[in-house]
Write a protein that holds these residues in place. Structure first.
Motif, PDB file in Angstrom:
ATOM      1  N   ALA A 103      -4.367  -9.778  -0.084  1.00 28.26           N
ATOM      2  CA  ALA A 103      -3.814  -8.355   0.234  1.00 28.26           C
ATOM      3  C   ALA A 103      -4.471  -7.811   0.802  1.00 28.26           C
ATOM      4  CB  ALA A 103      -4.408  -7.674  -1.194  1.00 28.26           C
ATOM      5  N   VAL A 104      -5.708  -8.626   1.593  1.00 27.29           N
ATOM      6  CA  VAL A 104      -6.647  -8.328   2.583  1.00 27.29           C
ATOM      7  C   VAL A 104      -6.193  -8.372   4.239  1.00 27.29           C
ATOM      8  CG1 VAL A 104      -8.120  -8.120   4.457  1.00 27.29           C
ATOM      9  CG2 VAL A 104      -8.832  -7.853   1.819  1.00 27.29           C
ATOM     10  N   ALA A 105      -4.823  -9.751   4.025  1.00 27.52           N
ATOM     11  CA  ALA A 105      -3.915 -10.432   5.494  1.00 27.52           C
ATOM     12  C   ALA A 105      -3.103  -9.379   5.211  1.00 27.52           C
ATOM     13  CB  ALA A 105      -4.442 -11.371   4.974  1.00 27.52           C
ATOM     14  N   GLU A 106      -2.386  -9.467   4.077  1.00 24.57           N
ATOM     15  CA  GLU A 106      -1.424  -8.228   3.978  1.00 24.57           C
ATOM     16  C   GLU A 106      -1.435  -6.718   4.897  1.00 24.57           C
ATOM     17  OE1 GLU A 106       0.659  -8.515   0.553  1.00 24.57           O
ATOM     18  OE2 GLU A 106       1.376 -10.923   0.961  1.00 24.57           O
ATOM     19  N   GLY A 107      -2.781  -6.434   4.919  1.00 23.27           N
ATOM     20  CA  GLY A 107      -3.513  -4.370   5.256  1.00 23.27           C
ATOM     21  C   GLY A 107      -4.063  -4.139   3.909  1.00 23.27           C
ATOM     22  N   ALA A 108      -3.995  -4.013   3.361  1.00 24.25           N
ATOM     23  CA  ALA A 108      -4.458  -3.621   2.119  1.00 24.25           C
ATOM     24  C   ALA A 108      -6.247  -2.988   3.281  1.00 24.25           C
ATOM     25  CB  ALA A 108      -5.172  -4.441   0.721  1.00 24.25           C
ATOM     26  N   VAL A 147      -2.466   7.923  -5.898  1.00 24.14           N
ATOM     27  CA  VAL A 147      -1.362   7.356  -6.745  1.00 24.14           C
ATOM     28  C   VAL A 147      -1.298   5.249  -7.487  1.00 24.14           C
ATOM     29  CG1 VAL A 147      -0.044   9.559  -6.115  1.00 24.14           C
ATOM     30  CG2 VAL A 147       0.621   7.427  -5.116  1.00 24.14           C
ATOM     31  N   ALA A 148      -0.872   5.975  -8.590  1.00 26.12           N
ATOM     32  CA  ALA A 148      -0.955   4.807  -9.511  1.00 26.12           C
ATOM     33  C   ALA A 148       0.828   4.027 -10.246  1.00 26.12           C
ATOM     34  CB  ALA A 148      -2.389   4.004 -10.182  1.00 26.12           C
ATOM     35  N   LEU A 149       1.479   4.100  -8.667  1.00 29.47           N
ATOM     36  CA  LEU A 149       2.827   4.460  -9.008  1.00 29.47           C
ATOM     37  C   LEU A 149       3.703   2.281  -9.788  1.00 29.47           C
ATOM     38  CD1 LEU A 149       4.213   6.469  -5.960  1.00 29.47           C
ATOM     39  CD2 LEU A 149       3.080   7.174  -8.471  1.00 29.47           C
ATOM     40  N   SER A 150       3.146   1.385  -9.075  1.00 28.09           N
ATOM     41  CA  SER A 150       3.922   0.418  -8.938  1.00 28.09           C
ATOM     42  C   SER A 150       4.551  -0.154  -9.807  1.00 28.09           C
ATOM     43  CB  SER A 150       2.511  -0.369  -8.131  1.00 28.09           C
ATOM     44  OG  SER A 150       3.715  -1.899  -7.463  1.00 28.09           O
ATOM     45  N   ASN A 151       5.407  -0.536  -9.888  1.00 24.13           N
ATOM     46  CA  ASN A 151       5.676  -1.044 -11.044  1.00 24.13           C
ATOM     47  C   ASN A 151       6.200  -0.441 -12.266  1.00 24.13           C
ATOM     48  OD1 ASN A 151       6.755  -3.057  -9.663  1.00 24.13           O
ATOM     49  ND2 ASN A 151       5.160  -3.298  -9.192  1.00 24.13           N
ATOM     50  N   GLY A 192      11.871   0.920  -6.125  1.00 25.25           N
ATOM     51  CA  GLY A 192      11.971   2.443  -7.070  1.00 25.25           C
ATOM     52  C   GLY A 192      10.890   2.723  -6.747  1.00 25.25           C
ATOM     53  N   SER A 193       9.633   1.686  -6.747  1.00 24.28           N
ATOM     54  CA  SER A 193       8.392   2.039  -6.535  1.00 24.28           C
ATOM     55  C   SER A 193       7.607   2.003  -4.686  1.00 24.28           C
ATOM     56  CB  SER A 193       7.208   0.807  -6.767  1.00 24.28           C
ATOM     57  OG  SER A 193       7.445   0.606  -8.228  1.00 24.28           O
ATOM     58  N   LEU A 194       8.753   2.141  -4.128  1.00 27.53           N
ATOM     59  CA  LEU A 194       8.732   1.940  -2.024  1.00 27.53           C
ATOM     60  C   LEU A 194       9.407   3.373  -1.904  1.00 27.53           C
ATOM     61  CD1 LEU A 194       9.279  -1.219  -0.332  1.00 27.53           C
ATOM     62  CD2 LEU A 194       6.845   0.017  -1.241  1.00 27.53           C
ATOM     63  N   ALA A 195      10.243   3.942  -2.825  1.00 28.85           N
ATOM     64  CA  ALA A 195      10.372   5.223  -3.064  1.00 28.85           C
ATOM     65  C   ALA A 195       9.847   6.518  -3.480  1.00 28.85           C
ATOM     66  CB  ALA A 195      11.934   5.423  -3.591  1.00 28.85           C
ATOM     67  N   ALA A 196       9.026   5.522  -4.171  1.00 27.98           N
ATOM     68  CA  ALA A 196       7.652   6.777  -5.193  1.00 27.98           C
ATOM     69  C   ALA A 196       6.776   6.961  -4.219  1.00 27.98           C
ATOM     70  CB  ALA A 196       7.863   6.093  -6.466  1.00 27.98           C
ATOM     71  N   ALA A 197       6.281   5.916  -3.537  1.00 27.18           N
ATOM     72  CA  ALA A 197       4.690   6.075  -2.552  1.00 27.18           C
ATOM     73  C   ALA A 197       5.471   6.910  -1.696  1.00 27.18           C
ATOM     74  CB  ALA A 197       4.486   4.714  -2.793  1.00 27.18           C
ATOM     75  N   VAL A 198       6.278   6.496  -0.832  1.00 27.12           N
ATOM     76  CA  VAL A 198       6.432   7.562   0.354  1.00 27.12           C
ATOM     77  C   VAL A 198       7.146   8.827  -0.043  1.00 27.12           C
ATOM     78  CG1 VAL A 198       8.300   7.701   2.148  1.00 27.12           C
ATOM     79  CG2 VAL A 198       7.638   5.247   1.173  1.00 27.12           C
ATOM     80  N   TYR A 199       7.360   9.354  -1.092  1.00 28.88           N
ATOM     81  CA  TYR A 199       7.299  10.232  -1.701  1.00 28.88           C
ATOM     82  C   TYR A 199       5.899  10.930  -2.066  1.00 28.88           C
ATOM     83  CZ  TYR A 199       9.391  14.885  -3.588  1.00 28.88           C
ATOM     84  OH  TYR A 199       9.474  16.257  -4.260  1.00 28.88           O
ATOM     85  N   CYS A 200       5.504  10.465  -2.948  1.00 34.84           N
ATOM     86  CA  CYS A 200       3.953  11.219  -3.089  1.00 34.84           C
ATOM     87  C   CYS A 200       3.400  10.936  -1.789  1.00 34.84           C
ATOM     88  CB  CYS A 200       3.176   9.659  -3.960  1.00 34.84           C
ATOM     89  SG  CYS A 200       3.635  10.128  -5.318  1.00 34.84           S
ATOM     90  N   ALA A 201       3.737   9.599  -0.926  1.00 38.12           N
ATOM     91  CA  ALA A 201       2.598  10.175   0.836  1.00 38.12           C
ATOM     92  C   ALA A 201       2.866  12.216   1.265  1.00 38.12           C
ATOM     93  CB  ALA A 201       2.740   9.043   1.670  1.00 38.12           C
ATOM     94  N   ARG A 219      -2.046   3.117  -5.133  1.00 36.85           N
ATOM     95  CA  ARG A 219      -2.416   2.050  -5.399  1.00 36.85           C
ATOM     96  C   ARG A 219      -1.002   0.696  -6.405  1.00 36.85           C
ATOM     97  NH1 ARG A 219      -3.440  -0.155 -10.712  1.00 36.85           N
ATOM     98  NH2 ARG A 219      -4.899  -1.048 -11.608  1.00 36.85           N
ATOM     99  N   ALA A 220      -0.914  -0.702  -5.657  1.00 43.24           N
ATOM    100  CA  ALA A 220       0.385  -1.178  -5.587  1.00 43.24           C
ATOM    101  C   ALA A 220       0.189  -3.003  -5.913  1.00 43.24           C
ATOM    102  CB  ALA A 220       1.185  -0.776  -4.081  1.00 43.24           C
ATOM    103  N   HIS A 221       0.962  -3.127  -6.665  1.00 41.95           N
ATOM    104  CA  HIS A 221       0.852  -4.784  -6.383  1.00 41.95           C
ATOM    105  C   HIS A 221       2.050  -5.395  -5.041  1.00 41.95           C
ATOM    106  CE1 HIS A 221       1.047  -2.956 -10.878  1.00 41.95           C
ATOM    107  NE2 HIS A 221       0.978  -3.911 -10.880  1.00 41.95           N
ATOM    108  N   ASN A 222       2.637  -4.937  -5.053  1.00 45.50           N
ATOM    109  CA  ASN A 222       3.552  -5.221  -3.802  1.00 45.50           C
ATOM    110  C   ASN A 222       2.654  -5.367  -2.743  1.00 45.50           C
ATOM    111  OD1 ASN A 222       5.163  -4.598  -6.026  1.00 45.50           O
ATOM    112  ND2 ASN A 222       5.294  -6.666  -5.191  1.00 45.50           N
ATOM    113  N   VAL A 223       1.748  -5.829  -1.838  1.00 49.52           N
ATOM    114  CA  VAL A 223       1.057  -5.007  -0.856  1.00 49.52           C
ATOM    115  C   VAL A 223       2.103  -5.024   0.567  1.00 49.52           C
ATOM    116  CG1 VAL A 223      -0.791  -5.206   0.588  1.00 49.52           C
ATOM    117  CG2 VAL A 223      -1.119  -5.873  -1.293  1.00 49.52           C
TER     118      VAL A 223
END
Length: 271
Positions: free
Chosen positions: A30-35, A196-200, A218-227, A235-239
């Motif tokens: 996750a750190v390598a992917e940018g978390a 926000v914790a929306l993931s999946n 759907g999770s990405l759409a919700a994350a961007v909207y919330c941003a 908070r996300a599973h798919n980092v």
């Protein structure tokens, strides 16, 4: 904020990172992917039998020790004793999905110098809250978060170390979680950073008729909207995918410079 669950029964990964070596490897990836933060949990939010505090500590503390030199580590717990052990091991944040159900949590966080995520939920820990009802979900969530933040402040947690989470799907049905998302910007008036914790989550699946493993878009759409509505931690599973979606949002808004400039940047006549 990446998610590492050291549980055999987490709703999304079903125990894929329960083994210690897999949990640590997932955090490193996750750190390598940018978390920027890795959230480690030893007990699911979902209703179930209590887990002994000593066992929860044994699940999360070794992961905290391994990851704390690499990244800010958050620990998802509602037990003050687990929070204290996690902070001693290097945790920088405590993520309490029960919203300070046990007020001693604020004392532990204040004494340990960590940040605190206060999450809205209604039920006692690991218990069911059937058919949740809200006359105005945003107003009631805002009142809860404001009250619990006041409790944290009174017990010594500095305002700059408090983060608020409206708790999508936590004792809320899909319509209620969608309204929280749609009106999230109203919660920025509270003045604390929003997580926000929306993931999946199920509200994504029920909105799109998608099973748990097919909710990324759907999770990405919700994350961007919330941003765009003011969320500052996701908070996300798919980092990797979430980081890319949010960095692109930041680039569009002018908050982040492009990684490089090449397209239509060469002088005419040069290859």
């Amino acid at each position: 904020m990446a998610i590492v669950n050291r549980t055999p029964d987490s709703f999304y990964d079903r125990g894929a990172t329960f083994a210690l070596d897999r949990a640590i490897a997932a955090g490193e990836q996750a750190v390598a992917e940018g978390a920027a933060i890795v959230d480690v949990g030893g007990v699911p939010f979902a209703p179930g039998p209590p887990l002994p505090i000593e066992e929860e500590m044994a699940r999360v503390v070794p992961v905290v020790r391994a990851l704390a030199p690499l990244v800010a580590v958050s620990v998802d717990t509602f037990h003050p004793e687990v929070a204290r052990a996690a902070i001693d091991a290097g945790a920088a944040m405590i993520n309490d999905t029960t919203g300070l159900h046990d007020p001693r949590m604020a004392d532990v966080v204040a004494a340990g110098g960590a940040a605190l995520v206060i999450v809205h939920s209604l039920a006692a820990p690991r218990t069911q809250h059937p058919v949740p009802h809200y006359d105005d979900v945003i107003a009631e969530v805002a009142a809860f978060l404001s009250e619990r933040r006041a409790l944290a402040l009174a017990r010594g947690v500095p305002a700059e170390r408090i983060v608020l989470d409206p708790g999508h799907d936590l004792n809320k049905n899909t319509r209620q979680s969608l309204e929280l998302t749609r009106r999230l910007g109203e919660l920025t008036a509270l003045g604390s950073p929003l997580l926000v914790a929306l993931s999946n989550k199920d509200f994504v699946g029920e909105s799109l008729d998608r099973d748990r493993g097919d909710r990324l878009a759907g999770s990405l759409a919700a994350a961007v909207y919330c941003a765009l509505q003011g969320a500052r931690i996701v908070r996300a599973h798919n980092v990797r995918e979430t980081v890319d979606a949010l960095r692109m949002t930041e680039a569009i808004l002018g908050w982040r410079a492009p990684a490089y400039l090449r397209h239509n940047m060469r002088p005419e006549g040069n290859d």
